[in-house]
Design a protein around this motif. Structure first.
Motif, PDB file in Angstrom:
ATOM      1  N   ILE A  77      -5.138  -0.588   4.835  1.00  0.00           N
ATOM      2  CA  ILE A  77      -3.908  -1.322   5.111  1.00  0.00           C
ATOM      3  C   ILE A  77      -3.073  -0.536   6.124  1.00  0.00           C
ATOM      4  N   ASN A  78      -2.806  -1.168   7.258  1.00  0.00           N
ATOM      5  CA  ASN A  78      -1.952  -0.555   8.268  1.00  0.00           C
ATOM      6  C   ASN A  78      -0.531  -1.105   8.079  1.00  0.00           C
ATOM      7  N   GLY A  79       0.150  -0.553   7.070  1.00  0.00           N
ATOM      8  CA  GLY A  79       1.480  -1.044   6.729  1.00  0.00           C
ATOM      9  C   GLY A  79       1.773  -0.761   5.269  1.00  0.00           C
ATOM     10  N   THR A  80       2.736  -1.438   4.702  1.00  0.00           N
ATOM     11  CA  THR A  80       3.133  -1.217   3.323  1.00  0.00           C
ATOM     12  C   THR A  80       2.316  -2.091   2.386  1.00  0.00           C
ATOM     13  N   ALA A  81       2.397  -1.778   1.089  1.00  0.00           N
ATOM     14  CA  ALA A  81       1.684  -2.554   0.083  1.00  0.00           C
ATOM     15  C   ALA A  81       2.621  -2.840  -1.081  1.00  0.00           C
ATOM     16  N   ARG A  82       2.390  -3.949  -1.740  1.00  0.00           N
ATOM     17  CA  ARG A  82       3.228  -4.343  -2.868  1.00  0.00           C
ATOM     18  C   ARG A  82       2.378  -5.064  -3.902  1.00  0.00           C
ATOM     19  N   VAL A  83       2.638  -4.749  -5.160  1.00  0.00           N
ATOM     20  CA  VAL A  83       1.988  -5.445  -6.267  1.00  0.00           C
ATOM     21  C   VAL A  83       3.076  -6.185  -7.027  1.00  0.00           C
TER      22      VAL A  83
END
Length: 290
Positions: free
Chosen positions: A58-64
């Motif tokens: 992932i080139n960026g942020t992640a959220r669950v």
């Protein structure tokens, strides 16, 4: 429908054009030709990158948006960590029963050390016997803790017991010429410090565990008076370890003029019953500083 295959095995099946790491089976871009989703021939899924270098890149942020909940905290025995490049991994949680990332280490089982040599019964004579008059000699308390590398806050407590006999009485002349009897209240300082050995140490000159910073004391003290049979000592200690070490709690019995075999007060016990059991007030544990 099959793309680059004559025998699709699904409603839509896409096969890479070439069998190489640089080949992509699927690319989706926006109107500015920026990559949105890439599926590599090696099975990597890339978000906002043309060349995924992991199974999920992932080139960026992640959220669950929804995490698993309503379970016992002891099910989670690993903590997720990341290196400077964002690569994920895990480290085992030392004690999964402790909430959050707190690492708690309990002290080793308390021990009652062997009786003094040559039938010596008091701490005063013990010091004289071993050190030939060295008043700075310590004694191991039977409390120890083994800690791995890291920054630690050590919490400990010990109960000291003194044999209380008849009061010391001194005859004092008053300004009016009257002689009165005064009960003397001798006191003794007990100081504790951690060493890396059980053997008696010179409290002042022997190498000791170095505190982390000025927020930590080098040792802790308590005053035991003539009238007090029981005195607890509680303390904290901040240290940084670069390797696993076992630390031993020592006590210094100070001021021989007030408590000795020739006076009415003597220090009878250092942290344990005669039966060998440690006092219930004794404790020793450490919490890691993150």
């Amino acid at each position: 429908m099959g793309i680059n295959t004559d025998t699709p095995q699904a409603t839509l099946e896409v096969v890479s054009k070439e069998n190489s790491a640089a080949t992509s089976a699927l690319k989706i871009k926006n109107s500015d030709n920026d990559p949105l989703i890439t599926v590599s021939n090696a099975g990597g899924l890339g978000i906002r990158t043309n060349n995924p270098t992991a199974t999920l890149d992932i080139n960026g942020t992640a959220r669950v948006r929804e995490l698993k909940g309503n379970v016992s905290d002891t099910e989670y025995t690993r903590s997720i960590v990341a290196d400077a490049n964002g690569n994920l991994g895990y480290v085992p949680r030392i004690d999964p029963t402790v909430l959050g990332t707190t690492q708690l280490v309990q002290g080793n089982a308390g021990t009652k050390e062997a009786s003094f040599p040559n039938d010596i019964t008091t701490f005063h004579d013990y010091k004289q016997y071993l050190a030939e008059g060295n008043l700075n000699l310590t004694r191991y308390m039977g409390q120890s803790i083994t800690l791995p590398p890291g920054k630690w806050v050590i919490y400990y407590g010990s109960l000291f017991v003194k044999n209380r006999e008849d009061a010391l009485v001194e005859q004092v002349d008053t300004p009016s010429g009257e002689t009165i009897s005064v009960v003397k209240q001798p006191t003794v300082w007990i100081r504790t410090k951690f060493f890396e050995t059980k053997e008696p140490q010179d409290f002042i000159n022997s190498q000791h565990i170095v505190p982390v910073d000025n927020a930590s004391s080098i040792y802790n003290s308590v005053e035991l008076t003539f009238t007090a049979a029981y005195t607890p000592l509680y303390g904290t200690f901040l240290i940084t370890l670069t390797e696993t070490k076992t630390l031993f709690l020592h006590a210094l019995y100070d001021d021989m003029n007030n408590f000795s075999n020739e006076r009415k007060g003597l220090l009878e016990n250092l942290g344990a019953r005669d039966s060998g059991e440690t006092w219930r007030e004794n404790y020793l544990y450490a919490i890691k500083r993150y």
